[in-house]
Scaffold this motif. Structure first.
Motif, PDB file in Angstrom:
ATOM      1  N   UNK A   1       0.801  -1.223   0.000  1.00 24.56           N
ATOM      2  CA  UNK A   1       0.000   0.000   0.000  1.00 24.56           C
ATOM      3  C   UNK A   1       0.836   1.277   0.000  1.00 24.56           C
ATOM      4  N   UNK A   2       1.908   1.379   0.792  1.00 32.21           N
ATOM      5  CA  UNK A   2       2.677   2.634   0.760  1.00 32.21           C
ATOM      6  C   UNK A   2       3.264   2.955  -0.614  1.00 32.21           C
ATOM      7  N   UNK A   3       3.772   1.966  -1.326  1.00 32.57           N
ATOM      8  CA  UNK A   3       4.378   2.231  -2.628  1.00 32.57           C
ATOM      9  C   UNK A   3       3.325   2.575  -3.692  1.00 32.57           C
ATOM     10  N   UNK A   4       2.209   1.892  -3.650  1.00 29.89           N
ATOM     11  CA  UNK A   4       1.140   2.201  -4.601  1.00 29.89           C
ATOM     12  C   UNK A   4       0.566   3.589  -4.297  1.00 29.89           C
ATOM     13  N   UNK A   5       0.399   3.910  -3.026  1.00 28.42           N
ATOM     14  CA  UNK A   5      -0.107   5.237  -2.651  1.00 28.42           C
ATOM     15  C   UNK A   5       0.846   6.336  -3.111  1.00 28.42           C
ATOM     16  N   UNK A   6       2.146   6.113  -2.916  1.00 25.02           N
ATOM     17  CA  UNK A   6       3.133   7.103  -3.348  1.00 25.02           C
ATOM     18  C   UNK A   6       3.111   7.274  -4.862  1.00 25.02           C
ATOM     19  N   UNK A   7       2.934   6.188  -5.591  1.00 29.50           N
ATOM     20  CA  UNK A   7       2.866   6.274  -7.052  1.00 29.50           C
ATOM     21  C   UNK A   7       1.635   7.056  -7.494  1.00 29.50           C
TER      22      UNK A   7
ATOM     23  N   UNK B   1       7.701  11.211  -2.483  1.00 30.26           N
ATOM     24  CA  UNK B   1       8.600  10.788  -1.399  1.00 30.26           C
ATOM     25  C   UNK B   1       7.959  10.995  -0.040  1.00 30.26           C
ATOM     26  N   UNK B   2       7.300  12.133   0.125  1.00 25.52           N
ATOM     27  CA  UNK B   2       6.606  12.404   1.393  1.00 25.52           C
ATOM     28  C   UNK B   2       5.486  11.387   1.606  1.00 25.52           C
ATOM     29  N   UNK B   3       4.742  11.087   0.547  1.00 26.89           N
ATOM     30  CA  UNK B   3       3.664  10.095   0.664  1.00 26.89           C
ATOM     31  C   UNK B   3       4.212   8.721   1.001  1.00 26.89           C
ATOM     32  N   UNK B   4       5.309   8.335   0.359  1.00 25.54           N
ATOM     33  CA  UNK B   4       5.895   7.019   0.638  1.00 25.54           C
ATOM     34  C   UNK B   4       6.351   6.910   2.084  1.00 25.54           C
ATOM     35  N   UNK B   5       7.140   7.868   2.536  1.00 28.50           N
ATOM     36  CA  UNK B   5       7.646   7.775   3.897  1.00 28.50           C
ATOM     37  C   UNK B   5       6.553   7.990   4.931  1.00 28.50           C
ATOM     38  N   UNK B   6       5.568   8.810   4.609  1.00 26.90           N
ATOM     39  CA  UNK B   6       4.431   8.972   5.525  1.00 26.90           C
ATOM     40  C   UNK B   6       3.639   7.695   5.660  1.00 26.90           C
TER      41      UNK B   6
ATOM     42  N   UNK C   1       4.751   4.627   5.007  1.00 30.00           N
ATOM     43  CA  UNK C   1       5.589   3.631   5.670  1.00 30.00           C
ATOM     44  C   UNK C   1       5.580   3.852   7.180  1.00 30.00           C
ATOM     45  N   UNK C   2       5.540   5.114   7.605  1.00 31.73           N
ATOM     46  CA  UNK C   2       5.469   5.413   9.032  1.00 31.73           C
ATOM     47  C   UNK C   2       4.128   4.993   9.618  1.00 31.73           C
ATOM     48  N   UNK C   3       3.045   5.274   8.887  1.00 28.79           N
ATOM     49  CA  UNK C   3       1.705   4.954   9.388  1.00 28.79           C
ATOM     50  C   UNK C   3       1.407   3.459   9.356  1.00 28.79           C
ATOM     51  N   UNK C   4       1.740   2.821   8.241  1.00 34.91           N
ATOM     52  CA  UNK C   4       1.403   1.399   8.069  1.00 34.91           C
ATOM     53  C   UNK C   4       2.421   0.512   8.763  1.00 34.91           C
ATOM     54  N   UNK C   5       3.656   0.912   8.727  1.00 39.47           N
ATOM     55  CA  UNK C   5       4.689   0.130   9.403  1.00 39.47           C
ATOM     56  C   UNK C   5       5.546  -0.555   8.475  1.00 39.47           C
TER      57      UNK C   5
END
Length: 108
Positions: A70-76, A97-102, A104-108
């Motif tokens: 989910x983090x990578x698809x969301x960032x894309x 980049x902000x979406x990806x790291x955000x 990754x922080x939220x989902x884990x």
């Protein structure tokens, strides 16, 4: 481990190949006017290469052994949306980049 001779042969071969590709355009054609059809096609090089580099990391991420992430698809999706709306490459990359790291922080 790979044999050192084979490793250095590959490194030197790739370096020479890369130099040759650049030399063809800068050394041989650098002072000549390129045809309009070639210049038109060269404008789309980055547009074609960047998605080809990113798509495997979004669709089959090695970090998750190819499972949906989910983090990578969301960032894309965020990157694509910001890029389409603003027509600004830097803004699209930074927002992705902000979406990806955000995520990754939220989902884990």
């Amino acid at each position: 481990m790979i044999d050192k001779t084979a490793l250095w042969t590959v490194i030197i071969g790739l370096g020479l190949g890369s130099f040759f590709l650049r030399f063809v355009f800068t050394g041989l054609v650098g002072d000549k006017q390129m045809p309009a059809w070639l210049l038109r096609h060269l404008r789309y090089t980055a547009v074609a290469i960047l998605p080809a580099l990113v798509a495997p990391q979004v669709l089959w991420p090695s970090a998750t052994d190819g499972q949906f992430d989910l983090p990578r698809v969301s960032a894309a999706v965020v990157t694509l949306g910001v890029g389409l709306l603003t027509k600004n490459v830097l803004a699209a990359i930074l927002s992705g980049a902000v979406a990806l790291y955000g995520m990754l922080y939220l989902v884990g």
